[in-house]
Scaffold this motif. Structure first.
Motif, PDB file in Angstrom:
ATOM      1  N   TYR A   1       6.492   2.877   6.440  1.00  0.00           N
ATOM      2  CA  TYR A   1       7.285   4.105   6.545  1.00  0.00           C
ATOM      3  C   TYR A   1       6.378   5.286   6.258  1.00  0.00           C
ATOM      4  O   TYR A   1       5.585   5.283   5.313  1.00  0.00           O
ATOM      5  CB  TYR A   1       8.442   4.111   5.548  1.00  0.00           C
ATOM      6  CG  TYR A   1       9.103   5.472   5.409  1.00  0.00           C
ATOM      7  CD1 TYR A   1       9.874   5.999   6.437  1.00  0.00           C
ATOM      8  CD2 TYR A   1       8.908   6.239   4.251  1.00  0.00           C
ATOM      9  CE1 TYR A   1      10.456   7.250   6.315  1.00  0.00           C
ATOM     10  CE2 TYR A   1       9.498   7.487   4.124  1.00  0.00           C
ATOM     11  CZ  TYR A   1      10.270   7.993   5.158  1.00  0.00           C
ATOM     12  OH  TYR A   1      10.849   9.227   5.049  1.00  0.00           O
ATOM     13  N   THR A   2       6.486   6.340   7.094  1.00  0.00           N
ATOM     14  CA  THR A   2       5.677   7.552   6.935  1.00  0.00           C
ATOM     15  C   THR A   2       6.586   8.768   7.013  1.00  0.00           C
ATOM     16  O   THR A   2       7.437   8.865   7.906  1.00  0.00           O
ATOM     17  CB  THR A   2       4.594   7.647   8.028  1.00  0.00           C
ATOM     18  OG1 THR A   2       3.754   6.498   7.975  1.00  0.00           O
ATOM     19  CG2 THR A   2       3.748   8.895   7.837  1.00  0.00           C
ATOM     20  N   ARG A   3       6.362   9.682   6.087  1.00  0.00           N
ATOM     21  CA  ARG A   3       7.082  10.961   6.116  1.00  0.00           C
ATOM     22  C   ARG A   3       6.051  12.085   6.138  1.00  0.00           C
ATOM     23  O   ARG A   3       5.179  12.163   5.264  1.00  0.00           O
ATOM     24  CB  ARG A   3       7.997  11.114   4.905  1.00  0.00           C
ATOM     25  CG  ARG A   3       8.746  12.458   4.866  1.00  0.00           C
ATOM     26  CD  ARG A   3       9.629  12.554   3.625  1.00  0.00           C
ATOM     27  NE  ARG A   3      10.263  13.864   3.509  1.00  0.00           N
ATOM     28  CZ  ARG A   3      11.416  14.202   4.067  1.00  0.00           C
ATOM     29  NH1 ARG A   3      12.063  13.302   4.795  1.00  0.00           N
ATOM     30  NH2 ARG A   3      11.940  15.406   3.910  1.00  0.00           N
ATOM     31  N   GLU A   4       6.137  12.934   7.164  1.00  0.00           N
ATOM     32  CA  GLU A   4       5.226  14.055   7.323  1.00  0.00           C
ATOM     33  C   GLU A   4       6.020  15.353   7.190  1.00  0.00           C
ATOM     34  O   GLU A   4       6.913  15.615   7.980  1.00  0.00           O
ATOM     35  CB  GLU A   4       4.533  13.989   8.681  1.00  0.00           C
ATOM     36  CG  GLU A   4       3.741  12.703   8.897  1.00  0.00           C
ATOM     37  CD  GLU A   4       3.442  12.433  10.356  1.00  0.00           C
ATOM     38  OE1 GLU A   4       3.754  13.320  11.190  1.00  0.00           O
ATOM     39  OE2 GLU A   4       2.929  11.356  10.679  1.00  0.00           O
ATOM     40  N   SER A   5       5.672  16.148   6.195  1.00  0.00           N
ATOM     41  CA  SER A   5       6.343  17.426   5.960  1.00  0.00           C
ATOM     42  C   SER A   5       5.318  18.535   6.158  1.00  0.00           C
ATOM     43  O   SER A   5       4.322  18.601   5.437  1.00  0.00           O
ATOM     44  CB  SER A   5       6.924  17.476   4.539  1.00  0.00           C
ATOM     45  OG  SER A   5       7.516  18.736   4.278  1.00  0.00           O
ATOM     46  N   ILE A   6       5.574  19.419   7.136  1.00  0.00           N
ATOM     47  CA  ILE A   6       4.597  20.458   7.497  1.00  0.00           C
ATOM     48  C   ILE A   6       5.265  21.827   7.418  1.00  0.00           C
ATOM     49  O   ILE A   6       6.344  22.044   7.974  1.00  0.00           O
ATOM     50  CB  ILE A   6       4.024  20.232   8.913  1.00  0.00           C
ATOM     51  CG1 ILE A   6       3.121  19.001   8.942  1.00  0.00           C
ATOM     52  CG2 ILE A   6       3.201  21.417   9.357  1.00  0.00           C
ATOM     53  CD1 ILE A   6       3.725  17.771   9.425  1.00  0.00           C
TER      54      ILE A   6
ATOM     55  N   ILE B   1       0.850  -1.186   0.000  1.00  0.00           N
ATOM     56  CA  ILE B   1       0.000   0.000   0.000  1.00  0.00           C
ATOM     57  C   ILE B   1       0.887   1.237   0.000  1.00  0.00           C
ATOM     58  O   ILE B   1       1.803   1.353   0.823  1.00  0.00           O
ATOM     59  CB  ILE B   1      -0.926   0.029   1.232  1.00  0.00           C
ATOM     60  CG1 ILE B   1      -1.805  -1.226   1.277  1.00  0.00           C
ATOM     61  CG2 ILE B   1      -1.791   1.281   1.230  1.00  0.00           C
ATOM     62  CD1 ILE B   1      -2.595  -1.368   2.561  1.00  0.00           C
ATOM     63  N   ALA B   2       0.619   2.150  -0.931  1.00  0.00           N
ATOM     64  CA  ALA B   2       1.313   3.437  -0.972  1.00  0.00           C
ATOM     65  C   ALA B   2       0.257   4.533  -1.059  1.00  0.00           C
ATOM     66  O   ALA B   2      -0.703   4.426  -1.828  1.00  0.00           O
ATOM     67  CB  ALA B   2       2.252   3.513  -2.162  1.00  0.00           C
ATOM     68  N   SER B   3       0.415   5.587  -0.263  1.00  0.00           N
ATOM     69  CA  SER B   3      -0.580   6.658  -0.252  1.00  0.00           C
ATOM     70  C   SER B   3       0.089   8.003  -0.035  1.00  0.00           C
ATOM     71  O   SER B   3       1.193   8.093   0.521  1.00  0.00           O
ATOM     72  CB  SER B   3      -1.629   6.423   0.839  1.00  0.00           C
ATOM     73  OG  SER B   3      -1.061   6.531   2.135  1.00  0.00           O
ATOM     74  N   GLY B   4      -0.600   9.046  -0.489  1.00  0.00           N
ATOM     75  CA  GLY B   4      -0.149  10.407  -0.289  1.00  0.00           C
ATOM     76  C   GLY B   4      -1.314  11.312   0.062  1.00  0.00           C
ATOM     77  O   GLY B   4      -2.403  11.183  -0.513  1.00  0.00           O
ATOM     78  N   PHE B   5      -1.104  12.214   1.019  1.00  0.00           N
ATOM     79  CA  PHE B   5      -2.129  13.157   1.454  1.00  0.00           C
ATOM     80  C   PHE B   5      -1.518  14.546   1.460  1.00  0.00           C
ATOM     81  O   PHE B   5      -0.486  14.785   2.084  1.00  0.00           O
ATOM     82  CB  PHE B   5      -2.632  12.788   2.854  1.00  0.00           C
ATOM     83  CG  PHE B   5      -3.566  13.802   3.469  1.00  0.00           C
ATOM     84  CD1 PHE B   5      -4.897  13.856   3.074  1.00  0.00           C
ATOM     85  CD2 PHE B   5      -3.119  14.685   4.435  1.00  0.00           C
ATOM     86  CE1 PHE B   5      -5.768  14.792   3.639  1.00  0.00           C
ATOM     87  CE2 PHE B   5      -3.974  15.613   5.010  1.00  0.00           C
ATOM     88  CZ  PHE B   5      -5.306  15.669   4.610  1.00  0.00           C
TER      89      PHE B   5
ATOM     90  N   ASN C   1       2.986   7.643   2.731  1.00  0.00           N
ATOM     91  CA  ASN C   1       3.074   6.347   3.402  1.00  0.00           C
ATOM     92  C   ASN C   1       3.451   5.257   2.404  1.00  0.00           C
ATOM     93  O   ASN C   1       3.016   5.282   1.247  1.00  0.00           O
ATOM     94  CB  ASN C   1       1.726   5.968   4.034  1.00  0.00           C
ATOM     95  CG  ASN C   1       1.327   6.897   5.147  1.00  0.00           C
ATOM     96  OD1 ASN C   1       1.786   6.781   6.265  1.00  0.00           O
ATOM     97  ND2 ASN C   1       0.453   7.845   4.840  1.00  0.00           N
ATOM     98  N   ALA C   2       4.224   4.288   2.858  1.00  0.00           N
ATOM     99  CA  ALA C   2       4.511   3.072   2.089  1.00  0.00           C
ATOM    100  C   ALA C   2       4.492   1.903   3.067  1.00  0.00           C
ATOM    101  O   ALA C   2       5.154   1.951   4.118  1.00  0.00           O
ATOM    102  CB  ALA C   2       5.859   3.161   1.385  1.00  0.00           C
TER     103      ALA C   2
ATOM    104  N   PHE D   1       8.977   5.040  11.343  1.00  0.00           N
ATOM    105  CA  PHE D   1       9.032   3.630  10.955  1.00  0.00           C
ATOM    106  C   PHE D   1       8.203   2.849  11.977  1.00  0.00           C
ATOM    107  O   PHE D   1       8.419   2.977  13.178  1.00  0.00           O
ATOM    108  CB  PHE D   1      10.475   3.116  10.935  1.00  0.00           C
ATOM    109  CG  PHE D   1      11.328   3.733   9.874  1.00  0.00           C
ATOM    110  CD1 PHE D   1      11.381   3.170   8.603  1.00  0.00           C
ATOM    111  CD2 PHE D   1      12.073   4.875  10.136  1.00  0.00           C
ATOM    112  CE1 PHE D   1      12.166   3.740   7.618  1.00  0.00           C
ATOM    113  CE2 PHE D   1      12.862   5.454   9.160  1.00  0.00           C
ATOM    114  CZ  PHE D   1      12.907   4.888   7.891  1.00  0.00           C
ATOM    115  N   SER D   2       7.254   2.080  11.480  1.00  0.00           N
ATOM    116  CA  SER D   2       6.414   1.301  12.379  1.00  0.00           C
ATOM    117  C   SER D   2       6.220  -0.093  11.808  1.00  0.00           C
ATOM    118  O   SER D   2       6.394  -0.329  10.603  1.00  0.00           O
ATOM    119  CB  SER D   2       5.057   1.987  12.607  1.00  0.00           C
ATOM    120  OG  SER D   2       4.355   2.132  11.383  1.00  0.00           O
TER     121      SER D   2
END
Length: 822
Positions: free
Chosen positions: A444-449, A366-370, A424-425, A504-505
């Motif tokens: 793996y999640t990367r949050e850029s704010i 699963i790969a997603s982008g928000f 997310n991946a 990383f979870s």
């Protein structure tokens, strides 16, 4: 609407209208016990035969108006024989789970509900969601009728579960985590929930003690599955609050399926029923699609996409709120200048693929982008007059303000902008090994704010500026002596934050079914791991790590009474999201720790028959021990965190829910909840948390006229005791422990069904093209109760008093709704 939305809509509908599928009398999906589709199942009845395809889908034509025997056979599964009786032109959706161990015979509908019952998951039928009235109708509207789920804001889709706040709930659609905008501060700004109810197939909800496969939050899980259409179809709904339209489509070879929905909403009808008179121009719209492709017997691909655009333009004009007592009535009159312009644009896309490596091993990627772009801009000057109301019925000034106690003004300014990108991946694995189910996942999640906060408030009372309460200034003795201190705004926040959070979870869990004597026993045990690090332009946090073991045991004794006992719990963590890192002054503190909670849930499901109809009573007793608590305050739906871990707390309670066919052929339920949650900050003692909603009672009821069954009634009743809240901004919660008044609301809907699946309408006229057609009339807040969400605090320098004027929610509102299905 911008060019991105137009292009997205064109592509989605082009794929969605690929072709028409052939109609059938009996249709459905055949799955195994792991919810995987079964191919090549032979389906036969009265000489007619059919076979399931790679998606597990089958179609079968059968004779009508007679008792039928439908037989399902497969070389790897036990034969299933089901007795059915169908009416003329009736289309029955029959979804079957085939078992390798035992044969199932009788007039039954086989589903996976028993498995979810063991897991402590509440299942909500999509038809109930679509029919039950509410100011914000949808999944969240139904959740608020469940025990342990609380909300005192009908304009909001947010909800609190068992003492947690709005940020502590997980939401998944097709196993993909869903996010919501950051800056929304009031329910009337929210517009639309992410979930489009026209696209929903399954809704599962867990209020605590959930499994390790679900993410790192403290309170609840809402797990939604969208439909995979089996034939062409369309739905349409229009009301005074907006409308929606969706299309189902399937390709000729059944490999492609698509379902697409468009929604529009305007809350003017509701907001204009409040005390504040406004020029209000909101537009809330979104388009959403879910496409699936069966590449082969082993490979499946799907895409979930959503674009939403919420514009909120608010120009308040006047307000008059009456409060006080019968013998001493008071009123607040406010005259406004200025306006608020908010805008929230979100773009979401996710790709999911499933690969069945072997019959006992499945992989998912699963790969997603928000991406969210948000602006909150306002300049609003409020000039108020507080006074006593003339209560003399014979007076010419009856009901007007006769004596002024205080006057003043308040100026609010904001230029808040936020740009957030979350990627997310994730990889998941599923194994069946000797009656054991093993599941694992790595993410793996990367949050850029990028966030800019500029907001301030100036308060003037009778010509004298009110000093801020959070800094030490010389005492203001005006008008008796001159004031030598600086003039400072009552609130002032200025900050610019560029932050990146890398996470990383992972998780692993094991499940097994067995026997303990004559009782059936189900086991589940798992663990979650989470590592994250916060970095910014001026600071970098330490890498942090959490370890969360969880377990469930369910026992079904071999008794005459059908009961399932369950104990579940574990150690749950909530690593901080961006909002939890930002303190009240706007500064981001990167070393805020994860909040921690130990869950213990004891429950009992009792299924029984009453009035020759099925009922179920679910009882749950729970306790949560909270440590490293990040305290917060709630203003409407805006949460402000202290960005520290200096508190501990607990939540305890009892939830009861009785559901069943109170009226034959319809599902209704009664809910009761008791909750107590408190926190102790810096060892100052325990006080109620902002979500301490002690008692809750809810009723969801469906009925129809016995002599005219096409006239139906839907009732949604909620009663919550008052929440702690309504205190002045930046106040010390230990000094303000007042509660708002109880929340009482009844929404009722009446519907005239002209056509449904069982009406037997012919295709000789235009209306025969509809599968469903209904016209509804809804009354929101039937008894016109005045429910307050917060207080406006008015200060009077002469009397040295502060007055709490309630901010009331919506009054009684009428709505008309037309719904149709092709």
């Amino acid at each position: 609407m911008n060019i991105k939305i137009v292009i997205f809509a064109f592509i989605a509908f082009l794929l969605g209208f690929a072709s028409f599928a052939q109609s059938a009398r009996v249709k459905g999906i055949i799955l195994d016990i792991n919810n995987n589709p079964i191919n090549n199942v032979n389906v036969s009845c009265s000489g007619s035969t059919s076979q399931s395809n790679a998606n597990g889908f089958y179609l079968l034509s059968v004779p009508a108006s007679q008792k039928l025997t439908v037989i399902f056979t497969h070389v790897s599964f036990k034969k299933v024989i089901v007795s059915l009786t169908l009416k003329t032109n009736e289309e029955l959706e029959f979804n079957l789970v085939m078992n390798e161990q035992q044969e199932q015979i009788g007039e039954i509908i086989v589903t996976t509900n028993n498995k979810k019952r063991v897991q402590g998951i509440t299942i909500i039928a999509p038809e109930v969601i679509r029919k039950i009235p509410g100011a914000n109708a949808g999944i969240e509207n139904i959740l608020k009728t469940l025990p342990g789920v609380n909300s005192n804001n009908e304009l909001s889709t947010q909800y609190a579960v068992r003492g947690g706040n709005y940020d502590e709930n997980l939401v998944y659609v097709n196993e993909i985590e869903i996010y919501r905008p950051f800056l929304i501060r009031s329910g009337q700004q929210e517009g639309l929930s992410f979930t489009n109810t026209d696209l929903v197939q399954n809704v599962d909800f867990s209020a605590g003690g959930f499994q390790a496969k679900f993410g790192d939050k403290l309170s609840s899980v809402l797990d939604i599955t969208y439909r995979k259409p089996s034939e062409f179809g369309a739905t349409f709904e229009a009301s005074l609050l907006g409308g929606s339209f969706s299309v189902d489509a399937v390709s000729k070879n059944k490999k492609w399926t698509a379902i697409t929905g468009v929604r529009y909403r305007n809350n003017s009808l509701l907001v204009k029923s409040q005390d504040t008179q406004t020029n209000y121009t909101p537009t809330f719209a979104d388009i959403q699609t879910n496409m699936n492709y069966q590449a082969s017997a082993k490979w499946q691909w799907s895409f979930l996409g959503n674009i939403s655009q919420n514009k909120y333009q608010y120009q308040p004009l006047t307000r008059q709120t009456k409060f006080g007592t019968i013998d001493q009535p008071l009123a607040l009159s406010v005259y406004y200048e200025g306006e608020e312009r908010d805008k929230y644009e979100t773009y979401f896309g996710a790709m999911k693929t499933t690969y069945e490596a072997t019959p006992n091993f499945t992989l998912k990627f699963i790969a997603s982008g928000f991406h969210t772009l948000e602006q909150e801009h306002f300049d609003i000057l409020a000039q108020y007059r507080l006074g006593e109301v003339d209560s003399n019925i014979g007076s010419e000034a009856y009901n007007d303000v006769a004596y002024t106690r205080g006057i003043g003004s308040q100026l609010n300014h904001a230029r808040n902008d936020l740009d957030a990108l979350i990627i997310n991946a994730e990889v998941k694995g599923f194994h069946d090994w000797r009656k054991n189910e093993i599941e694992w996942g790595v993410k793996y999640t990367r949050e850029s704010i990028r966030d800019r906060v500029v907001e301030w408030e100036v308060i003037d009372s009778a010509g004298f500026s009110i000093n801020p309460p959070i800094i030490n200034l010389p005492k203001n003795e005006q008008p008796y002596s001159s004031y030598e201190g600086p003039l400072a705004p009552y609130q002032n926040i200025r900050a610019t934050n560029f932050n990146v959070i890398n996470r990383f979870s992972g998780y692993g869990q094991w499940s097994r079914k067995g026997n303990l004597g004559t009782a059936e026993v189900s086991y589940n045990a798992g663990v979650r791991l989470h590592n994250w690090e916060v970095s910014g332009a001026n600071s970098k946090g330490d890498a942090q790590f959490t370890f969360s073991p969880r377990a469930q045991i369910a026992i079904k004794p071999n008794w005459d009474k059908e009961m399932v006992f369950r104990i579940s719990g574990g150690l749950y963590h909530q690593p901080p999201f961006y909002r939890e890192l930002r303190a009240a002054d706007g500064e981001v503190l990167p070393n805020v720790k994860a909040q921690q909670s130990v869950h213990l849930v004891l429950s009992d499901d009792y299924s029984f028959t009453m009035w020759n109809r099925p009922f179920k009573l679910v009882s749950e007793l729970y306790y949560k021990s909270l440590t490293d608590v990040n305290t917060y305050t709630i203003d409407n739906v805006r949460i402000r965190y202290a960005a520290s871990n200096v508190a501990k707390g607990y939540a305890q309670g009892l939830d009861l829910r009785l559901n069943g066919e109170f009226v034959p052929g319809t599902e209704s339920w009664i809910s009761f909840g008791y909750l107590k949650t408190e926190e102790n900050s810096n060892n100052r003692g325990y006080i109620a948390r902002p979500t301490d909603q002690r008692l809750k009672f809810a009723l969801l009821f469906q009925d129809y006229m016995p002599n005219i069954p096409t006239v139906k009634l839907y009732l949604n009743l909620v009663y919550n005791t008052g929440l702690p809240g309504g205190s002045p901004s930046y106040s010390d919660p230990y000094l303000y422990q007042n509660r708002l008044n109880d929340y009482r609301r009844v929404d009722v809907g009446f519907s005239k069904v002209f056509i449904d699946n069982n009406s037997g309408k012919s295709n000789s006229n235009w209306f025969g093209n509809f599968k469903e057609l209904a016209l509804g009339f809804e009354i929101f807040n039937l008894f016109n109760n005045q429910n307050a969400i917060t207080n406006t605090w008015v200060r009077d320098v002469y009397s040295k008093n502060e007055y709490a004027i309630p901010n009331y929610m919506t009054t009684r509102v009428f709505n008309i709704k037309l719904s149709a299905k092709l």
